[in-house]
Design a protein around this motif. Structure first.
Motif, PDB file in Angstrom:
ATOM      1  N   THR A   1      13.328  -4.637  -0.322  1.00  0.00           N
ATOM      2  CA  THR A   1      11.769  -3.997  -0.172  1.00  0.00           C
ATOM      3  C   THR A   1      11.568  -4.025   1.209  1.00  0.00           C
ATOM      4  N   LEU A   2      11.452  -5.092   2.111  1.00  0.00           N
ATOM      5  CA  LEU A   2      11.053  -4.922   3.553  1.00  0.00           C
ATOM      6  C   LEU A   2      12.003  -3.915   4.223  1.00  0.00           C
ATOM      7  N   GLY A   3      13.287  -3.923   3.925  1.00  0.00           N
ATOM      8  CA  GLY A   3      14.206  -3.004   4.348  1.00  0.00           C
ATOM      9  C   GLY A   3      13.803  -1.288   4.319  1.00  0.00           C
ATOM     10  N   GLU A   4      12.880  -1.142   3.186  1.00  0.00           N
ATOM     11  CA  GLU A   4      12.775   0.120   3.077  1.00  0.00           C
ATOM     12  C   GLU A   4      11.496   0.563   3.641  1.00  0.00           C
ATOM     13  N   PHE A   5      10.935   0.006   4.438  1.00  0.00           N
ATOM     14  CA  PHE A   5       9.619   0.249   5.193  1.00  0.00           C
ATOM     15  C   PHE A   5       9.976   1.479   6.186  1.00  0.00           C
ATOM     16  N   PRO A   6      10.669   1.205   6.917  1.00  0.00           N
ATOM     17  CA  PRO A   6      10.800   2.423   7.890  1.00  0.00           C
ATOM     18  C   PRO A   6      11.086   3.996   7.078  1.00  0.00           C
ATOM     19  N   GLY A   7      11.789   3.875   5.774  1.00  0.00           N
ATOM     20  CA  GLY A   7      11.998   5.246   5.128  1.00  0.00           C
ATOM     21  C   GLY A   7      10.500   5.411   4.585  1.00  0.00           C
ATOM     22  N   VAL A   8      10.014   4.599   4.075  1.00  0.00           N
ATOM     23  CA  VAL A   8       8.631   5.105   3.368  1.00  0.00           C
ATOM     24  C   VAL A   8       7.643   5.834   4.475  1.00  0.00           C
ATOM     25  N   VAL A   9       7.620   4.952   5.606  1.00  0.00           N
ATOM     26  CA  VAL A   9       6.938   5.740   6.583  1.00  0.00           C
ATOM     27  C   VAL A   9       7.181   6.861   7.092  1.00  0.00           C
ATOM     28  N   ALA A  10       8.474   7.226   6.942  1.00  0.00           N
ATOM     29  CA  ALA A  10       9.405   8.592   7.463  1.00  0.00           C
ATOM     30  C   ALA A  10       9.002   9.483   6.261  1.00  0.00           C
ATOM     31  N   THR A  11       9.058   9.085   5.090  1.00  0.00           N
ATOM     32  CA  THR A  11       8.812   9.934   3.997  1.00  0.00           C
ATOM     33  C   THR A  11       7.311  10.245   3.929  1.00  0.00           C
ATOM     34  N   ALA A  12       6.342   9.453   3.983  1.00  0.00           N
ATOM     35  CA  ALA A  12       4.599   9.427   4.302  1.00  0.00           C
ATOM     36  C   ALA A  12       4.354  10.594   5.168  1.00  0.00           C
ATOM     37  N   ALA A  13       5.247  10.468   6.209  1.00  0.00           N
ATOM     38  CA  ALA A  13       4.986  11.617   7.552  1.00  0.00           C
ATOM     39  C   ALA A  13       5.341  12.846   7.114  1.00  0.00           C
ATOM     40  N   GLU A  14       6.571  12.895   6.672  1.00  0.00           N
ATOM     41  CA  GLU A  14       7.247  14.165   6.337  1.00  0.00           C
ATOM     42  C   GLU A  14       6.329  14.980   5.107  1.00  0.00           C
ATOM     43  N   LEU A  15       5.889  14.301   4.180  1.00  0.00           N
ATOM     44  CA  LEU A  15       5.122  14.850   3.143  1.00  0.00           C
ATOM     45  C   LEU A  15       3.644  14.829   3.376  1.00  0.00           C
ATOM     46  N   ARG A  16       3.316  14.334   4.294  1.00  0.00           N
ATOM     47  CA  ARG A  16       1.700  14.320   4.686  1.00  0.00           C
ATOM     48  C   ARG A  16       1.146  13.628   3.607  1.00  0.00           C
ATOM     49  N   GLU A  17       1.761  12.293   3.129  1.00  0.00           N
ATOM     50  CA  GLU A  17       1.221  11.571   2.065  1.00  0.00           C
ATOM     51  C   GLU A  17       0.837  10.082   2.483  1.00  0.00           C
ATOM     52  N   PRO A  18       0.007   9.774   3.174  1.00  0.00           N
ATOM     53  CA  PRO A  18      -0.335   8.250   3.667  1.00  0.00           C
ATOM     54  C   PRO A  18      -0.289   7.305   2.621  1.00  0.00           C
ATOM     55  N   HIS A  19      -0.853   7.781   1.395  1.00  0.00           N
ATOM     56  CA  HIS A  19      -1.015   6.970   0.166  1.00  0.00           C
ATOM     57  C   HIS A  19       0.394   6.258  -0.205  1.00  0.00           C
ATOM     58  N   ARG A  20       1.376   6.918   0.207  1.00  0.00           N
ATOM     59  CA  ARG A  20       2.633   6.236   0.037  1.00  0.00           C
ATOM     60  C   ARG A  20       2.768   4.719   0.608  1.00  0.00           C
ATOM     61  N   ILE A  21       2.132   4.823   1.527  1.00  0.00           N
ATOM     62  CA  ILE A  21       2.100   3.079   2.500  1.00  0.00           C
ATOM     63  C   ILE A  21       1.391   2.257   1.408  1.00  0.00           C
ATOM     64  N   ALA A  22       0.447   2.935   0.932  1.00  0.00           N
ATOM     65  CA  ALA A  22      -0.643   1.949   0.030  1.00  0.00           C
ATOM     66  C   ALA A  22       0.227   1.594  -1.028  1.00  0.00           C
ATOM     67  N   VAL A  23       0.841   2.521  -1.915  1.00  0.00           N
ATOM     68  CA  VAL A  23       1.616   2.161  -3.186  1.00  0.00           C
ATOM     69  C   VAL A  23       2.642   1.305  -2.683  1.00  0.00           C
ATOM     70  N   TYR A  24       3.480   1.547  -1.644  1.00  0.00           N
ATOM     71  CA  TYR A  24       4.764   0.629  -1.235  1.00  0.00           C
ATOM     72  C   TYR A  24       4.078  -0.729  -0.981  1.00  0.00           C
ATOM     73  N   LEU A  25       3.001  -0.996  -0.236  1.00  0.00           N
ATOM     74  CA  LEU A  25       2.418  -2.348   0.041  1.00  0.00           C
ATOM     75  C   LEU A  25       2.285  -3.055  -1.295  1.00  0.00           C
ATOM     76  N   GLU A  26       1.442  -2.207  -2.142  1.00  0.00           N
ATOM     77  CA  GLU A  26       0.719  -2.906  -3.288  1.00  0.00           C
ATOM     78  C   GLU A  26       1.843  -3.213  -4.638  1.00  0.00           C
ATOM     79  N   GLU A  27       2.710  -1.960  -4.864  1.00  0.00           N
ATOM     80  CA  GLU A  27       3.573  -2.196  -5.794  1.00  0.00           C
ATOM     81  C   GLU A  27       4.998  -3.252  -5.386  1.00  0.00           C
TER      82      GLU A  27
END
Length: 553
Positions: free
Chosen positions: A471-497
């Motif tokens: 899960t920790l290893g996925e963080f850079p990819g989550v950030v990149a996807t949130a930036a690409e799709l303009r969806e910062p809520h993906r960060i919150a979902v990742y932190l929570e779930e």
């Protein structure tokens, strides 16, 4: 080994296989990805690269998968590769390779998660942009939270971002504001089309306290003063409210400067060069229907009056001439009609509307308490203000709750839910995970159990440890996807779930510190590294949302 590292390894192995077999290496993609299987028994990660390339290369996908599996089996950090179905690769990492993620996160620190996906891109991000005629209300507040988080996410992905507030200080709304202040100062009812609320009385009183002679003055004398001074006071209040909310703008851009500085005339000249200006009925038009707009737009009316659309065109061209590659507008739910016309402006200016301009529309926010609508503001009349929301729930809870959901749908916030100190409250759940780790690290210090300068990653072999590491290893990819799709809520979902949930499960299953007089376990040091890595990811993720990471709760 992070997912990105593994993806690079898979692509490198594919190149080796292609070269050995004499296949066309030009068929290989520039990048590839790996994913975690839904069933952990299938391995740590899966790749469908053989399926993507097999037919193109003239090789049966399963045969190509077998060759890739053999090549990957020789690579460091990979313990096993299995072929599934028509050619999927299920990959298992050795314990030390996966455990090394904890060290990478800790050593990278606050920079972990940042990437270069948008490096070299200069972005203008405009959001909130409320008229300076009243306090920031709940709808604006959602964009304040989301917009500022998006700014942080885009920056973390390598973009050069300028956050901008467009001040609508030209036009009828500012004149109505001045007339409303004038009426309040003289004890008269608000104009029929004016603004109401205690804030109007407060601002009028501030103006007249500084200049009592304004009371009783004729409108033609007093109105310009009320307009100028009221605008200054209201804008200062808006800025202060946003800054208390943790939102700071790089640029405060005045619409009036477009008219006073000749920017509108300049924009017309530029659009005329592109061949999209025409005159009809004594007015000057922009032929936006050439670019899918539903109708052509008037720039200057037959009486010589410039339209709001003319200012919109001038503002876009001004942004592009300031060197921005991409102009992103965050607009409210009532601005759907702006999408076509703004994109048409970009096209008429000779730009690519799919690349140089983006318009994001945010839906409404409803505020309730125990399921019942919250009453309207006393101070602002028919709205609920940013300051009142922050006073009711706190900046952290407000920002997190507003930014954690997709802006595509209407959001309902329950004051009691988002202030509850329980795992049912998402912001508390994530912040508590961070505070829990900080408490663990303090306890370790008290027990004189040191994390030290290095650890044995091979000791992180428990299923809960492996899940958390992945899960920790996925963080850079989550950030990149949130930036690409303009969806910062993906960060919150990742932190929570993912992060908070996986950490709590790890902590409940894997003892870190000795209890009572127990000796220190050989696992303690490695698990402290894992705990610190998790804390780092939680802190970095919360920072991207503009939310604090408390050490105690």
């Amino acid at each position: 080994m992070t997912p990105a590292n593994l993806a690079d390894t898979v692509l490198s192995a594919a190149r080796a296989v292609f070269e050995t077999r004499g296949l066309d290496v030009a068929l290989l993609p520039v990048t590839t990805t790996v994913e975690r299987p839904r069933n952990p028994e299938h391995g740590d990660y899966a790749s469908n690269l053989a399926l993507q390339l097999g037919k193109k290369a003239g090789v049966a996908p399963r045969e190509l998968a077998a060759a890739l599996a053999e090549e990957l089996g020789r690579r460091d950090g990979i313990s096993a590769v299995e072929i599934a179905g028509p050619g999927f690769l299920n990959i298992r990492l050795d314990t030390a390779s996966l455990g090394a993620i904890a060290g990478l996160v800790v050593e990278t620190g606050s920079a972990y998660g940042r990437n270069t996906a948008l490096a070299g891109e200069k972005v203008n991000l405009e959001f909130v942009s409320a008229n300076p005629t009243g306090p920031i209300h709940l709808g604006h507040t959602r964009w304040a939270a989301v917009g500022d988080s998006l700014r942080r996410v885009l920056s973390a992905a390598g973009a050069e971002v300028t956050s901008e507030y467009y001040i609508n200080d030209a036009g009828a709304q500012v004149e109505r504001f001045a007339r409303s202040l004038f009426a309040a100062a003289n004890g008269e009812p608000a104009p029929e089309d004016g603004y109401v609320g205690d804030y109007i009385t407060e601002i009028a009183r501030t103006i007249t306290d500084a200049d009592p002679a304004l009371i009783g003055q004729p409108a033609e004398v007093a109105l310009p003063v009320f307009q100028e001074r009221g605008y200054e006071l209201m804008l200062a209040e808006i800025r202060e409210s946003l800054e208390r909310f943790g939102v700071y703008f790089d640029v405060w851009f005045s619409e009036q400067t477009l008219h006073n500085g000749g920017a509108v005339e300049h924009a017309l000249d530029e659009l005329r060069k592109q061949g999209h200006i025409f005159e009809e009925g004594g007015a000057i038009w922009l032929r936006t229907t050439d670019f899918t707009d539903d109708k052509d737009r008037v720039l200057i009316r037959s009486n010589g009056e410039k339209t709001y659309f003319a200012a919109d065109a001038a503002y876009y061209i001004n942004k592009r001439e300031r060197g921005f590659d991409r102009c992103i507008y965050l607009l409210g739910a009532d601005h759907h009609g702006y999408i076509g016309r703004l994109k048409a402006i970009a096209a008429c200016a000779g730009d690519d509307p799919k690349k140089n301009i983006e318009i994001l529309i945010g839906q409404l926010v409803n505020l309730v308490r125990a399921g019942q609508p919250v009453r309207l503001s006393k101070r602002a009349g028919n709205i609920i203000t940013l300051d009142e929301l922050v006073e009711a729930v706190g900046a952290d809870a407000a920002r997190y709750s507003l930014a954690r959901s997709s802006t595509d749908s209407t959001l309902t916030l329950d004051i009691e839910e988002i202030t509850k100190n329980s795992s049912d409250n998402p912001v508390f759940y994530v912040q508590y995970a961070h505070a829990r780790i900080c408490s663990l690290l303090r306890n370790a210090e008290e027990k004189k159990v040191s994390r030290g300068e290095k650890y044995d990653p091979a000791l992180l072999s428990h299923e809960r440890e492996r899940n958390l590491l992945k899960t920790l290893g996925e963080f850079p990819g989550v950030v990149a996807t949130a930036a690409e799709l303009r969806e910062p809520h993906r960060i919150a979902v990742y932190l929570e779930e993912r992060v908070a949930t996986d950490y709590h499960r790890f902590y409940d299953a894997c003892q870190v510190l000795p209890k009572g007089d127990e000796p220190v376990s050989e696992f303690a040091q490695s698990r402290l590294w894992l705990a610190e890595a998790t804390r780092t990811v939680l802190a970095n993720g919360l920072d991207l949302l503009g939310v604090s990471a408390p050490e105690r709760m």
